[in-house]
Design an enzyme around this catalytic site. Structure first.
Site, PDB file in Angstrom:
ATOM      1  N   HIS A 258       0.872  -1.171   0.000  1.00  0.00           N
ATOM      2  CA  HIS A 258       0.000   0.000   0.000  1.00  0.00           C
ATOM      3  C   HIS A 258       0.911   1.224   0.000  1.00  0.00           C
ATOM      4  O   HIS A 258       1.701   1.425   0.921  1.00  0.00           O
ATOM      5  CB  HIS A 258      -0.925  -0.013   1.213  1.00  0.00           C
ATOM      6  CG  HIS A 258      -1.933  -1.113   1.169  1.00  0.00           C
ATOM      7  ND1 HIS A 258      -2.372  -1.777   2.292  1.00  0.00           N
ATOM      8  CD2 HIS A 258      -2.585  -1.685   0.116  1.00  0.00           C
ATOM      9  CE1 HIS A 258      -3.264  -2.697   1.937  1.00  0.00           C
ATOM     10  NE2 HIS A 258      -3.405  -2.662   0.633  1.00  0.00           N
ATOM     11  N   GLU A 261       1.579   3.381   3.110  1.00  0.00           N
ATOM     12  CA  GLU A 261       2.089   2.739   4.319  1.00  0.00           C
ATOM     13  C   GLU A 261       3.592   2.581   4.119  1.00  0.00           C
ATOM     14  O   GLU A 261       4.055   1.654   3.464  1.00  0.00           O
ATOM     15  CB  GLU A 261       1.391   1.400   4.552  1.00  0.00           C
ATOM     16  CG  GLU A 261      -0.106   1.577   4.797  1.00  0.00           C
ATOM     17  CD  GLU A 261      -0.856   0.258   4.922  1.00  0.00           C
ATOM     18  OE1 GLU A 261      -0.224  -0.807   4.750  1.00  0.00           O
ATOM     19  OE2 GLU A 261      -2.070   0.305   5.184  1.00  0.00           O
ATOM     20  N   GLU A 462       2.148  -5.672  10.360  1.00  0.00           N
ATOM     21  CA  GLU A 462       1.565  -4.333  10.451  1.00  0.00           C
ATOM     22  C   GLU A 462       2.451  -3.495  11.363  1.00  0.00           C
ATOM     23  O   GLU A 462       2.710  -3.866  12.514  1.00  0.00           O
ATOM     24  CB  GLU A 462       0.139  -4.415  11.014  1.00  0.00           C
ATOM     25  CG  GLU A 462      -0.832  -5.211  10.145  1.00  0.00           C
ATOM     26  CD  GLU A 462      -1.236  -4.466   8.886  1.00  0.00           C
ATOM     27  OE1 GLU A 462      -0.972  -3.245   8.816  1.00  0.00           O
ATOM     28  OE2 GLU A 462      -1.810  -5.084   7.974  1.00  0.00           O
TER      29      GLU A 462
END
Length: 640
Positions: A258, A261, A462
């Site tokens: 992404h 990110e 993450e």
């Protein structure tokens, strides 16, 4: 797949002692044999008395003393006997074998046994504490080349305690090291990294410069271009970059799927610089990692999205903008140049798994891509590499994925902490990891696709709630994640590896390796080698290939296994009946157990010699000693 997560500011291993009374008798005193006086068996006459002599051994001429004595600790009577021994031969080649690691420490330790210190015509033995220190720091180097710790460096047998008047054979070496260290400013870092953001052009420049700087261990290659024509450049680290080596596992790291990110992208850029620099600086851990692993790093999978996100940040830096820089983390650039979310654009093989999961022989591996996928809108970035719901969706390798996720989270400075803010997520009590679908599920994810279509096991990390954190937080993110990144790459060496061959010694490409109870097989590479990540415990393995008979083996993996165990298979040509049940297994009692710490036992009769003795494939370094004319140094074989 499994996901690691952390808070807002967390940017993502009886002897008998003879004490008898003196006995006086009238028998004439016998003549002392060489070495008897040292062993306390008799007193030598004046003409037999041993004396200190100059060290005349070329590989021991830098010891912190100049006099030695014969017989030595191994009872070599003369200097010539030492030079002709396999022990001395080992010291002469140890630097080449270990590629400079732990030398000259090992060589000097060995010289303290072969040419012990002599003072006032008496032998002074080396200290046990010195040997133990070298053993602790260098044992892994011998494990890395599958060589046993040399018998003559047995710390308990050939070295003595401080109370016995020993000496430190590395004393002179340490003095030299202290002089060198004193000349280095203590605040100077080993590897210098500028913790700033990189444009796409700067990122490509860093990767190419890093590859050129470390051309002996790295190279770059492209997997294609983005929608807007930006190069998807990968940097590879390996002892032989650009080619796969037999039995060498491969690992890939992908960042910035992404585009908005960005912490992962920056961490991987820093990692490439760190690996190159630390390897050149002699970091033993990094050298071992790169020398035994093929590492592929794609720092940005979505350069188009990153450019969009960074331009929005730059626009918010305009001095006329009263709000100032906007690092709220919810900026544009998530999708690629076609406005496609790349992590929703891979073939949805999960639905195929669920529709067929009740079939007895169905396996969740190497599922082909449906033809209908290519008629849909497929992003070029995806070529290179239902309703959302929260539901636990374990794969057949659930325990392996947990182990991989646990490896990263536990090595992170705060990820596994129970008191860490999870950005609103409800799994703070799970130690920082969670099944991806239990968090939220979606079709077309890259991790699911890799697992179901290839041999790859992939997890998602993450790295925080701020998608585009302020530049000041990049250093903190690196410090928090560096050890986790290294530990994760090292974990590729868990489980088992081996080669599947036919009766003529040829590797079999595409052979399947099955594990009983796990409905997910992996297949062999071009030369028949394979790697299979597994958790500790007992596993039943089956190797099979079209046109060959099957072969089954039972393995036991210990909890603290540091390297993959070697399990080879030799398959015989056979015509198989079409209705043979591929998954019928004989009773557990028909298998032989083996100890992975003893190099893994052989299983097939073809591995035995004419008299039933076991034929062992000698390691690559055996050739150094095979032509020496000395007895074979079987004491260097780990499974002897």
């Amino acid at each position: 797949m499994y996901t690691e997560y952390k808070r807002t500011k967390m940017n993502y291993v009886v002897f008998a002692l003879n004490v008898a009374a003196a006995v006086v008798w009238s028998a004439p005193a016998r003549r002392c044999e060489p070495g008897d006086e040292i062993l306390g068996r008799c007193k030598a006459s004046t003409e037999d008395k041993v004396r200190c002599t100059d060290i005349m051994l070329g590989y021991c001429n830098d010891m912190p003393y100049t006099k030695t004595i014969f017989p030595n600790i191994l009872d070599h009577k003369t200097r010539e006997a030492v030079e002709q021994g396999t022990e001395y031969l080992l010291l002469s080649v140890i630097e080449s074998l270990l590629k400079g690691e732990c030398t000259p420490d090992i060589r000097m330790l060995g010289c303290s046994v072969l040419a012990p210190r002599c003072e006032k015509d008496r032998m002074v033995k080396p200290c046990r504490s010195s040997c133990e220190a070298v053993l602790k720091s260098c044992a892994h180097a011998f494990e890395g080349i599958e060589m046993a710790w040399p018998y003559f460096l047995d710390c308990d047998r050939f070295f003595v305690s401080d109370e016995e008047g020993c000496y430190d054979p590395l004393e002179g070496l340490r003095e030299k090291q202290e002089v060198v260290l004193a000349s280095i400013a203590p605040e100077e870092p080993a590897t210098i990294i500028q913790f700033t953001y990189h444009t796409n052009a700067q990122m490509i420049n860093v990767l190419k410069k890093t590859s050129a700087r470390c051309s002996d261990i790295s190279t770059t290659y492209s997997i294609g271009r983005s929608t807007e024509g930006k190069d998807l450049l990968v940097i590879e680290f390996s002892a032989n970059p650009g080619q796969h080596e037999l039995l060498e596992p491969e690992v890939k790291l992908i960042g910035n799927m992404h585009g908005n990110e960005v912490m992962g992208r920056q961490l991987l850029i820093y990692l490439t610089q760190y690996l190159c620099s630390e390897y050149q600086l002699g970091n033993q851990r990094i050298q071992t990692l790169i020398n035994t692993t093929r590492i592929h790093i794609l720092t940005s999978m979505n350069p188009d999205g990153y450019e969009m996100a960074s331009s929005e940040i730059e626009g918010s830096n305009d001095p006329d903008n009263e709000e100032g820089p906007r690092y709220n983390g919810w900026i544009s650039g998530r999708a690629n140049g076609q406005n496609i979310d790349l992590n929703r654009n891979f073939p949805d093989l999960t639905s195929i798994v669920y529709s067929r999961r009740r079939f007895r022989r169905f396996r969740t591996n190497h599922i082909p891509i449906p033809d209908s996928y290519w008629s849909a809108k497929v992003a070029p970035e995806t070529y290179g590499t239902p309703q959302e719901q929260k539901v636990l969706s374990p794969t057949p390798d659930e325990q392996v994925f947990k182990q991989l996720a646990r490896t990263y989270a536990d090595a992170h400075t705060t990820m596994a902490s129970n008191d860490t803010d999870r950005c609103g997520a409800s799994f703070a009590d799970k130690g920082g990891i969670i099944n991806g679908a239990q968090w939220y599920s979606f079709p077309g994810g890259m991790a699911d696709f890799n697992y179901l279509h290839s041999n790859c096991f992939e997890i998602t990390v993450e790295l925080g709630c701020d998608k585009f954190p302020v530049e000041e937080e990049l250093y903190t993110g690196w410090q928090e994640n560096k050890e986790a990144l290294l530990s994760f790459m090292e974990s590729v060496h868990r489980g088992i590896k081996g080669v599947v061959k036919d009766e003529y010694g040829n590797g079999i490409k595409g052979a399947s390796i099955s594990v009983r109870g796990i409905r997910h097989d992996i297949t062999t590479a071009e030369d028949g080698d394979y790697w299979r990540l597994l958790t500790p415990g007992v596993h039943i393995l089956t190797a099979s290939a079209p046109g060959y008979s099957k072969l089954m083996k039972k393995v036991q993996l210990p909890a603290r296994m540091r390297r993959a165990g070697r399990v080879d298979f030799v398959l015989k040509n056979a015509v198989l009946e079409p209705d043979v049940d591929d998954f019928s297994l004989p009773d557990m009692g028909t298998y032989d157990r083996f100890d992975p710490y003893n190099q893994f036992e052989r299983y097939t009769p073809s591995d035995l010699g004419e008299n039933g003795e076991e034929r062992q494939e000698k390691p690559w370094w055996w050739a150094y000693f095979a032509q020496s004319g000395n007895p074979a140094p079987t004491w260097l074989l780990r499974n002897h």
